[in-house]
Design an enzyme around this catalytic site. Structure first.
Site, PDB file in Angstrom:
ATOM      1  N   THR A  20      80.852  27.204 -48.461  1.00 51.01           N
ATOM      2  CA  THR A  20      81.504  28.483 -48.750  1.00 51.01           C
ATOM      3  C   THR A  20      82.933  28.525 -48.260  1.00 51.01           C
ATOM      4  OG1 THR A  20      79.426  29.721 -48.749  1.00 51.01           O
ATOM      5  CG2 THR A  20      81.412  30.976 -48.264  1.00 51.01           C
ATOM      6  N   ASP A  97      74.495  27.207 -45.125  1.00 54.23           N
ATOM      7  CA  ASP A  97      73.067  27.136 -45.468  1.00 54.23           C
ATOM      8  C   ASP A  97      72.303  26.178 -44.578  1.00 54.23           C
ATOM      9  OD1 ASP A  97      73.256  28.978 -47.491  1.00 54.23           O
ATOM     10  OD2 ASP A  97      73.152  27.537 -49.135  1.00 54.23           O
TER      11      ASP A  97
END
Length: 361
Positions: A20, A97
């Site tokens: 991200t 994640d």
């Protein structure tokens, strides 16, 4: 001859893996990792005044969900080479994640004393209030700090410093998602300085895994009224298995027989699916209790979360660890035994040379 100011300057190597923190969108169809590690470093305000020298390595550009054991093993080897060449510390940027898993694997593979710091972002660069630049600055400051030496791999986000072996992602979107549920952070980055409020009492590292070994290690989460059908299907294809049981390490009674069979063939680790706290060993005695399962050959994970238990078991099998050493490793990693019983001594370092304690090859 005395070192020059440039030679005394901390040097941090930033490895970019994607995630991200590196995501943008030019199509309107969602974001993906397109920014290079150089782009990330260039976007950090306040980095130049720190006086920290930066080297950037654009190592991977993948979502955190697509990283592999091979990626992280290659990263650990590349980081070791940079540190041996004189770097003060390492920073890894990646998707959040999988940070709680990749950071723990790096912690196990990172044998040197210099800091290895993992960071990322919860808000991508296209959003107002993107947290990537601040997290990257704090991670670089931590990697450059003498206070962070001998702490293995650290995770730094939201100005908090967490030990890799304790940290967990606890919320899917919140910027303060990373927590160490059982202990809290070990320190903070405040006003550009690293403050450790506590230090890890010991480090645990393993031999470098054989990259030709690709063990299949499963994670099976027990649920209400579970039956052996799915467990049998999973276990059939595993070289090792982690069971995320109820509470302190319990499973439904119908799973006892298949787990007994599996534990006779492969290492089966018994962990707790709850977010914090350990498995027990001798409190409950009913069929499927922790006491019952341990008599059937399952190995207790102690305080180790199921995700990290899977990482440790995979790394141990890839390093071709003896069965008896697997049980010992989990006893120590799960805080159930003294660190002195860890099967592999952590090297002490003199300059760039590893000094192994006498009696160990």
């Amino acid at each position: 001859m005395s070192p020059t100011p440039t030679e005394l300057q901390p040097k941090v190597v930033v490895f970019g893996l994607g995630g991200t923190i590196a995501m943008t969108s030019g199509t309107g169809d969602g974001v993906s990792p397109t920014l290079s590690a150089h782009d990330l470093v260039d976007a950090v305000p306040g980095l130049t005044p720190t006086g920290i020298g930066i080297k950037v390595v654009d190592f991977r550009r993948r979502p955190g969900a697509s990283l592999t054991f091979a990626d992280i093993a290659a990263l650990a080897a590349a980081a070791t080479r940079e540190l041996a060449a004189g770097a003060t510390g390492i920073v890894v940027t990646q998707g959040t994640d999988t940070i709680e898993e990749t950071a723990y694997l790096l912690d196990l593979l990172h044998h040197r004393p210099e800091p290895l710091v993992v960071t990322g972002a919860m808000r991508n660069p296209t959003l107002a209030g993107a947290d990537g630049p601040a997290n990257l600055l704090a991670a670089i400051q931590t990697a450059a700090s003498p206070a962070a030496r001998d702490q293995g791999c650290l995770v730094v986000l939201a100005d908090e410093i967490h030990a890799a072996r304790r940290v967990a992602k606890t919320h899917s979107t919140n910027g303060a998602t990373f927590r160490s549920p059982d202990t809290g952070p070990i320190g903070y980055v405040l006003e550009g300085a690293v403050h450790l409020l506590t230090r890890l009492p010991y480090r645990l590292t393993i031999p470098t895994p054989d990259q030709a070994e690709r063990p299949r290690v499963g994670l099976y989460t027990v649920s209400l009224d579970d039956t052996p059908t799915l467990l049998d299907a999973v276990g059939e294809h595993c070289d090792g298995l982690v069971i995320a049981g109820f509470g302190v390490g319990h499973v439904p009674e119908p799973l006892v027989a298949p787990l007994t069979t599996l534990a006779a063939r492969i290492p089966v680790i018994l962990a707790s699916r709850t977010p914090a706290g350990p498995t027990l060993t001798r409190t409950y005695g009913f069929p499927g209790s922790e006491r019952d399962l341990l008599t059937r050959g399952l190995i207790p994970a102690g305080w180790l979360h199921p995700y990290k238990a899977r990482i440790l078991l995979h790394a141990l099998l890839a390093a071709q660890t003896k069965p008896q050493d697997i049980a010992t490793a989990f006893s120590v990693a799960g805080n159930r035994a003294e660190p002195s019983s860890w099967p592999w001594p952590t090297p002490s370092w003199t300059g760039d040379r590893a000094e192994v304690p006498a009696g160990h090859a």
